[in-house]
Design a protein around this motif. Structure first.
Motif, PDB file in Angstrom:
ATOM      1  N   ARG A   1       0.827  -1.217   0.000  1.00  0.00           N
ATOM      2  CA  ARG A   1       0.000   0.000   0.000  1.00  0.00           C
ATOM      3  C   ARG A   1       0.857   1.261   0.000  1.00  0.00           C
ATOM      4  O   ARG A   1       0.498   2.257  -0.623  1.00  0.00           O
ATOM      5  CB  ARG A   1      -0.964  -0.044   1.170  1.00  0.00           C
ATOM      6  N   LEU A   2       1.996   1.220   0.691  1.00  0.00           N
ATOM      7  CA  LEU A   2       2.925   2.344   0.643  1.00  0.00           C
ATOM      8  C   LEU A   2       3.404   2.551  -0.791  1.00  0.00           C
ATOM      9  O   LEU A   2       3.421   3.679  -1.298  1.00  0.00           O
ATOM     10  CB  LEU A   2       4.116   2.098   1.577  1.00  0.00           C
ATOM     11  N   GLY A   3       3.775   1.474  -1.459  1.00  0.00           N
ATOM     12  CA  GLY A   3       4.196   1.576  -2.858  1.00  0.00           C
ATOM     13  C   GLY A   3       3.105   2.160  -3.743  1.00  0.00           C
ATOM     14  O   GLY A   3       3.379   2.980  -4.624  1.00  0.00           O
ATOM     15  N   SER A   4       1.863   1.784  -3.476  1.00  0.00           N
ATOM     16  CA  SER A   4       0.740   2.315  -4.255  1.00  0.00           C
ATOM     17  C   SER A   4       0.528   3.802  -3.994  1.00  0.00           C
ATOM     18  O   SER A   4       0.234   4.572  -4.914  1.00  0.00           O
ATOM     19  CB  SER A   4      -0.539   1.535  -3.930  1.00  0.00           C
ATOM     20  N   CYS A   5       0.684   4.223  -2.737  1.00  0.00           N
ATOM     21  CA  CYS A   5       0.566   5.650  -2.411  1.00  0.00           C
ATOM     22  C   CYS A   5       1.663   6.452  -3.110  1.00  0.00           C
ATOM     23  O   CYS A   5       1.405   7.531  -3.650  1.00  0.00           O
ATOM     24  CB  CYS A   5       0.656   5.875  -0.907  1.00  0.00           C
TER      25      CYS A   5
END
Length: 113
Positions: free
Chosen positions: A41-45
């Motif tokens: 999710r961090l990568g997606s943000c």
């Protein structure tokens, strides 16, 4: 627009805190899914913030870990699906459609199992 409406910078900070907090957890309490999802999710943000290089670095690590885990008997294949689709979305955002399509095609049969 995305930053103003969805506050990806704030979410990024929260995921970084969650990931740092995982370092204090015992290995037994960390399933691969619980460990990997905040990173994915961090990568997606970061993708949404157009920080593509940092996003790719994080998502590549997640994908490698997820592929390794999925090969083990009883491995978590849904984490692999999440990692594949996040990486595909990153490539799609950069107009790397061929790579994105390949990753989505790889994720699809796993998600149908």
């Amino acid at each position: 627009y995305a930053e103003r409406n969805f506050k990806f910078s704030e979410a990024t900070k929260m995921y970084e805190i969650a990931i740092a907090g995982q370092a204090n957890m015992t290995p037994q309490s960390l399933s691969s899914n619980r460990y990997a999802l905040p990173k994915i999710r961090l990568g997606s943000c970061l993708k949404e913030l157009a920080q593509y290089k940092e996003s790719e670095k994080i998502l590549t690590q997640c994908l490698e870990e997820a592929e390794k885990d999925a090969k083990n008997e009883g491995g978590d294949e849904m984490t692999l699906v999440h990692a594949l689709t996040a990486m595909a979305s990153l490539h799609q955002a950069q107009s790397h459609y061929k790579i994105a399509t390949e990753l989505y095609k790889k994720a699809l049969p796993i998600s149908r199992q």
